[in-house]
Scaffold this active site. Sequence first.
Site, short mmCIF file in Angstrom:
data_model
loop_
_atom_site.label_atom_id
_atom_site.label_comp_id
_atom_site.label_asym_id
_atom_site.label_seq_id
_atom_site.Cartn_x
_atom_site.Cartn_y
_atom_site.Cartn_z
N GLY A 177 61.17 14.27 6.34
CA GLY A 177 59.96 14.18 5.38
C GLY A 177 58.73 14.66 6.34
O GLY A 177 57.87 15.14 5.95
N ARG A 182 44.06 19.88 12.30
CA ARG A 182 45.20 19.96 12.81
C ARG A 182 45.45 21.45 13.48
O ARG A 182 44.76 22.39 12.93
CB ARG A 182 46.22 19.50 11.84
CG ARG A 182 46.18 18.36 11.31
CD ARG A 182 47.07 17.83 10.19
NE ARG A 182 48.56 17.69 10.79
CZ ARG A 182 48.98 16.62 11.35
NH1 ARG A 182 48.09 15.64 11.59
NH2 ARG A 182 50.18 16.56 11.84
N HIS A 199 42.59 14.20 -27.68
CA HIS A 199 41.22 13.23 -27.53
C HIS A 199 41.51 11.73 -27.62
O HIS A 199 42.28 11.49 -28.65
CB HIS A 199 40.07 13.74 -28.63
CG HIS A 199 38.93 12.52 -28.76
ND1 HIS A 199 37.97 12.67 -27.69
CD2 HIS A 199 38.80 11.65 -29.61
CE1 HIS A 199 37.07 11.74 -27.92
NE2 HIS A 199 37.49 11.00 -29.01
N VAL A 228 29.76 16.22 19.05
CA VAL A 228 30.26 15.31 19.80
C VAL A 228 30.62 15.91 21.29
O VAL A 228 31.03 16.73 21.58
CB VAL A 228 31.53 14.82 19.19
CG1 VAL A 228 32.26 13.76 20.17
CG2 VAL A 228 31.50 13.92 17.80
N GLY A 263 64.78 20.60 18.32
CA GLY A 263 65.61 21.97 18.40
C GLY A 263 64.83 22.98 19.20
O GLY A 263 63.44 22.86 19.22
N ALA A 310 50.86 20.65 2.25
CA ALA A 310 51.97 20.54 1.79
C ALA A 310 52.74 21.25 0.92
O ALA A 310 53.62 22.06 1.22
CB ALA A 310 52.28 19.12 1.64
N GLU A 350 66.10 17.82 12.69
CA GLU A 350 64.85 16.70 12.50
C GLU A 350 64.90 15.67 13.82
O GLU A 350 65.91 15.20 13.73
CB GLU A 350 64.64 16.28 11.35
CG GLU A 350 63.56 15.39 11.13
CD GLU A 350 62.19 15.78 11.70
OE1 GLU A 350 61.68 15.23 12.59
OE2 GLU A 350 61.68 16.69 10.87
N GLY A 351 63.94 15.67 14.68
CA GLY A 351 63.94 14.86 15.66
C GLY A 351 63.63 13.30 15.34
O GLY A 351 63.86 12.36 16.02
#
Length: 464
Positions: free
Chosen positions: A39, A271, A443, A235, A115, A319, A33-34
């Site tokens: 996370g 994305r 209830h 757009v 990596g 996720a 992880e950079g």
Amino acid sequence: MANYDVIIIGSGPGGYVAAIRCAQLGLKTACVEGRETLGGTCLNVGCIPSKAMLHATHMLHEAEHNFAKMGLKGKSPSVDWKQMLTYKEETIEANTKGIEFLFKKNKIDWIKGWGSIPEAGKVKVGDDVHEAKNIIIASGSEVSPVPGADVTLDEKIIISSTGALELPKIPKTMIVIGAGVIGLELGSVYSRLGTKVQVIEFLDKITPGMDGEVQKTFQRILKKQGLSFTMGAAVQSVTAAKNKASVTYKLRKDDSDHTAEADVVLVATGRRPYTDGLGLDALGVDISERGQIKTDAQWRTNVPGIYAIGDCIDGPMLAHKAEDEGMACAEVIAGKHGHVNYGVIPGVIYTHPEVATVGMTEEQLKEAGTAYKAGKFSFMGNGRAKANFAADGFVKILADKTTDRILGAHIIGPMAGDLIHEICVAMEFGASAEDVALTCHAHPTYSEAVREAALACGDGAIHM
């Protein structure tokens, strides 16, 4: 340099969950992880911080609109924007530090840096090359550009969801390009803070792919909350000058040109997979036209020993989908049977009311020629929802006309994101609507609306 059974590239929900599951299964595991924190997008600049902002602004909305009705009198709270951003940062830190703790607990090595894969069985980070019998690519996704438009993000005036979570001040006006999950969630955050929000969407309906009835109801509720919508608009360009942004767009119905101005423009057009710098071309890893890494049913790429999961492969960019794949992929590597049921992956929008969906929509069932019945129940008939000023929306359950087996469910209303999981479990067990209808529900709870919708698939709901 070390030798591992598995090296995972990326520590988002797919990567870190895969790492933990690999370690639990007795595999020597490392995660590359950079970022400064673990996370991935989700915990650092996505799901978690946006939910903190949604929660904070919902509390503000309740104070401004509903407290007095309940006899809670006093001046409405003022917004300390700096403190709200601090609360968001503290939420991020608590979660990312939690992942770090889990890595230590499970004896997973965090290899810090970005990596690449020079060849199968090797991962290069900085000047070091680490060896691994298996490599899992969990590199996630990045903001995708506006199709066919001239737009450059500066993260100050023309922003992505990342910039929207750290604006120096609350803008007076905001244009959101894209009426999907991210745009509507962040649009509603700023709308509650007093920003005039205009949503510009290419299609004629918001939340593409969702149940048609949910789309209409949801848009009507958001309009009532103050968001305005310009639909069917392509757009052309977004430009920034003198602390203002200008959006030019064409209306598809008559090809007419229009311009809109705002303090900030949020680009929320989705994305795309993020695989830059991994060296996949040189390796010969198959990539689809949409930039997704191609995998088989066991998340294997065409290069032996290299797997891929999450946003960088096909399927919904969620996720929890990545988490499921992370666990299943770890099981496959450990010689077990990993499985993901892609027919039962819920989707949730965390506005207020929440929107949650699982399985098939009515439109999909009609297209497939499946005979079905729909059971619907409005939250207006739910005692708890009425007491809590949360009676907007409904639960809709779709069941096979012949077998009564649940094929899908669509909820717009309070706690929809939690309520949907009763249906997810039911669908995993192949349950009928009658099974849910015959299950005693406490209830007064919101969940009674789910039971009532299931009853409506049969002889009819009780409270409607």
